[in-house]
Design an enzyme around this catalytic site. Sequence first.
Site, short mmCIF file in Angstrom:
data_model
loop_
_atom_site.label_atom_id
_atom_site.label_comp_id
_atom_site.label_asym_id
_atom_site.label_seq_id
_atom_site.Cartn_x
_atom_site.Cartn_y
_atom_site.Cartn_z
N ARG A 180 -19.15 -7.66 1.58
CA ARG A 180 -19.81 -6.60 2.35
C ARG A 180 -18.95 -6.27 3.55
NH1 ARG A 180 -24.77 -10.11 3.68
NH2 ARG A 180 -22.99 -11.51 3.79
N LYS A 222 -51.88 -0.07 -13.72
CA LYS A 222 -53.03 0.63 -13.14
C LYS A 222 -52.73 1.13 -11.73
CE LYS A 222 -56.50 -2.10 -11.49
NZ LYS A 222 -56.74 -1.75 -10.11
N GLY A 230 -46.98 -4.99 -17.85
CA GLY A 230 -48.34 -4.78 -18.34
C GLY A 230 -49.30 -5.54 -17.46
N CYS A 236 -52.76 -5.18 -13.18
CA CYS A 236 -52.48 -4.55 -11.88
C CYS A 236 -51.32 -3.57 -11.85
CB CYS A 236 -52.27 -5.64 -10.83
SG CYS A 236 -53.73 -6.69 -10.71
N ASP A 277 0.86 -1.18 0.00
CA ASP A 277 0.00 0.00 0.00
C ASP A 277 0.90 1.23 0.00
OD1 ASP A 277 -3.26 0.42 0.90
OD2 ASP A 277 -1.92 2.16 1.04
N1 LIG Z 1 -15.48 -1.50 0.70
C1 LIG Z 1 -16.25 -2.38 0.14
O1 LIG Z 1 -17.16 -2.96 0.76
C2 LIG Z 1 -16.05 -2.74 -1.29
C3 LIG Z 1 -16.65 -3.90 -1.80
C4 LIG Z 1 -16.42 -4.24 -3.13
C5 LIG Z 1 -15.64 -3.44 -3.93
N2 LIG Z 1 -15.08 -2.30 -3.42
C6 LIG Z 1 -14.22 -1.52 -4.31
O2 LIG Z 1 -12.86 -1.91 -4.09
C7 LIG Z 1 -11.97 -0.80 -4.19
C8 LIG Z 1 -11.22 -0.62 -2.89
O3 LIG Z 1 -12.15 -0.38 -1.85
P1 LIG Z 1 -11.71 -0.34 -0.33
O4 LIG Z 1 -12.95 -0.17 0.46
O5 LIG Z 1 -10.78 -1.43 -0.04
O6 LIG Z 1 -10.90 1.08 -0.35
P2 LIG Z 1 -9.95 1.67 0.77
O7 LIG Z 1 -9.98 3.15 0.59
O8 LIG Z 1 -10.28 1.08 2.10
O9 LIG Z 1 -8.51 1.14 0.36
C9 LIG Z 1 -7.84 1.54 -0.79
C10 LIG Z 1 -6.35 1.49 -0.47
O10 LIG Z 1 -5.61 1.68 -1.68
C11 LIG Z 1 -4.41 2.37 -1.34
N3 LIG Z 1 -3.80 2.90 -2.56
C12 LIG Z 1 -4.16 3.96 -3.31
N4 LIG Z 1 -3.33 4.10 -4.37
C13 LIG Z 1 -2.44 3.09 -4.30
C14 LIG Z 1 -1.36 2.68 -5.13
N5 LIG Z 1 -1.04 3.33 -6.25
N6 LIG Z 1 -0.66 1.59 -4.76
C15 LIG Z 1 -0.97 0.90 -3.64
N7 LIG Z 1 -1.98 1.26 -2.82
C16 LIG Z 1 -2.72 2.32 -3.14
C17 LIG Z 1 -4.86 3.40 -0.33
O11 LIG Z 1 -3.79 3.89 0.44
C18 LIG Z 1 -5.89 2.60 0.48
O12 LIG Z 1 -5.30 2.02 1.62
C19 LIG Z 1 -12.85 0.38 -4.58
O13 LIG Z 1 -12.88 0.49 -5.98
C20 LIG Z 1 -14.22 -0.02 -4.05
O14 LIG Z 1 -15.24 0.63 -4.76
C21 LIG Z 1 -15.25 -1.96 -2.11
#
Ligand SMILES: NC(=O)c1ccc[n+]([C@@H]2O[C@H](COP(=O)([O-])OP(=O)(O)OC[C@H]3O[C@@H](n4cnc5c(N)ncnc54)[C@H](O)[C@@H]3O)[C@@H](O)[C@H]2O)c1
Length: 417
Positions: free
Chosen positions: A157, A273, A267, A270, A29
Amino acid sequence: VITVMGLGFVGLTTGLGFAEHGHKVFGYDIDSRLMARLENGEIPFYEPELGIKLKQHLASGNFRLVDNLAAAITASRYIFICVGTPNRKGGGINLDFVVQAVDAVIKNHSAQSFRTIVIKSTVVPGTVRDFIRPHIEQQGLRIGKDIGLAVNPEFLREGSAWHDFLYPDRIVIGAEDRHSESMLCELYRSFNVPVYKVSSTTAEYIKYLSNTLLATLISFANEQSLLAKHIGDIDIKTAFSVLHRDKRWSGSPAKMASYVYPGCGFGGYCLPKDTQALVEQLRLQNHNPVLLSSVLAVNKAIKEAVVADVVNIVSPTATIGILGLAFKPNTDDVRETPAKDIIGMLLAKGYINLIAYDPLAMPAFKAAYGLPIKYADSLETCVISSDLLVLVTAWDLFIDNKELLKQKPVLDYRFVL
Ligand SMILES: NC(=O)c1ccc[n+]([C@@H]2O[C@H](COP(=O)([O-])OP(=O)(O)OC[C@H]3O[C@@H](n4cnc5c(N)ncnc54)[C@H](O)[C@@H]3O)[C@@H](O)[C@H]2O)c1
């Protein structure tokens, strides 16, 4: 070996989930403070079980936090991109983090060994096809030869992320190349769940289909609670509990799923309408239920779209076969049937050579509307006489006679063929 980029809810769960399945996983990260906390076995958000799993897999060595991304990528066959995809100011998706992550992979990738970039972040449909793939290709890499690319949306989730990741309902793989597709199938084999192999855009879309449905259901319930309050003297809690007792919610697949399926409009006696009556009553009281009003607008628009498709394909001299007149299969009810509006609009546009076939509803349709169209005495006659077929009702007979129908161009608005 897998590298996971972005260790939020999704990335951390993904990394630890694959570690649980016995893979060697590198976690990376850009947020160094987050990395330090994770290194101490600390999770910065609430997610049951994940803390224990982090400690367990850090200790086993299956999950390693790395700051040397180059080494991790060089060692990995799969790079999962799980970075955030927030909204920009106007609401549009911000792909900056995804692009930065992809660029970091490319920088450290050597075409000598094949690895695949897997986008697990939620990205709007078309992102990989129109943006990420060209972006990678512009840097001289051939997708499927030098590097792989796929979309693999996540449905977990928050609050039950660990369980949802390990026991998903389905896995969706939208690969841009065959090699990535088979690599991902292989990776997910041990999950023992249905895997759907689709285009990258379909994979992206499936995630939005799911989330926008959930959002719509919640807004539906909220709008209903507002209009119930407006009407007054309604026990909202009980009303919703009673709604939930509908048997169509349960079962696998639940019968309610058949209402979340595209067609050419609702359609029958119910739904049109009653929806109209409720909207109208509220409007007269200066209360505008926007979602319900939109429901009616969409029901009109979908039939107009059918007609627009026909007009785009054939000229008014063509003979058009209308397959199905009843509002749904297994009934001869033609009240408010989409077929009536579609036929009416086609006639108004000068398409006068219309021939219809319905296994049950032809007499009722003829009697109810008296429209100047022909009625075929069999499905075969209808098909043979037509230049274009428009499938309006999802009768089993049509599904059972796919091959016959496909002798002519078919617009299948019930998505059954
Ligand atoms: N949170 C959910 O329940 C959920 C469920 C399904 C899908 N998603 C999708 O998954 C993705 C991530 O969601 P999340 O909730 O884990 O987000 P989050 O914000 O908790 O985590 C994202 C992480 O990515 C890191 N990051 C950003 N740029 C980076 C890079 N270049 N290299 C390495 N790390 C980097 C950030 O520092 C952060 O820790 C999003 O697109 C979200 O829409 C989320």
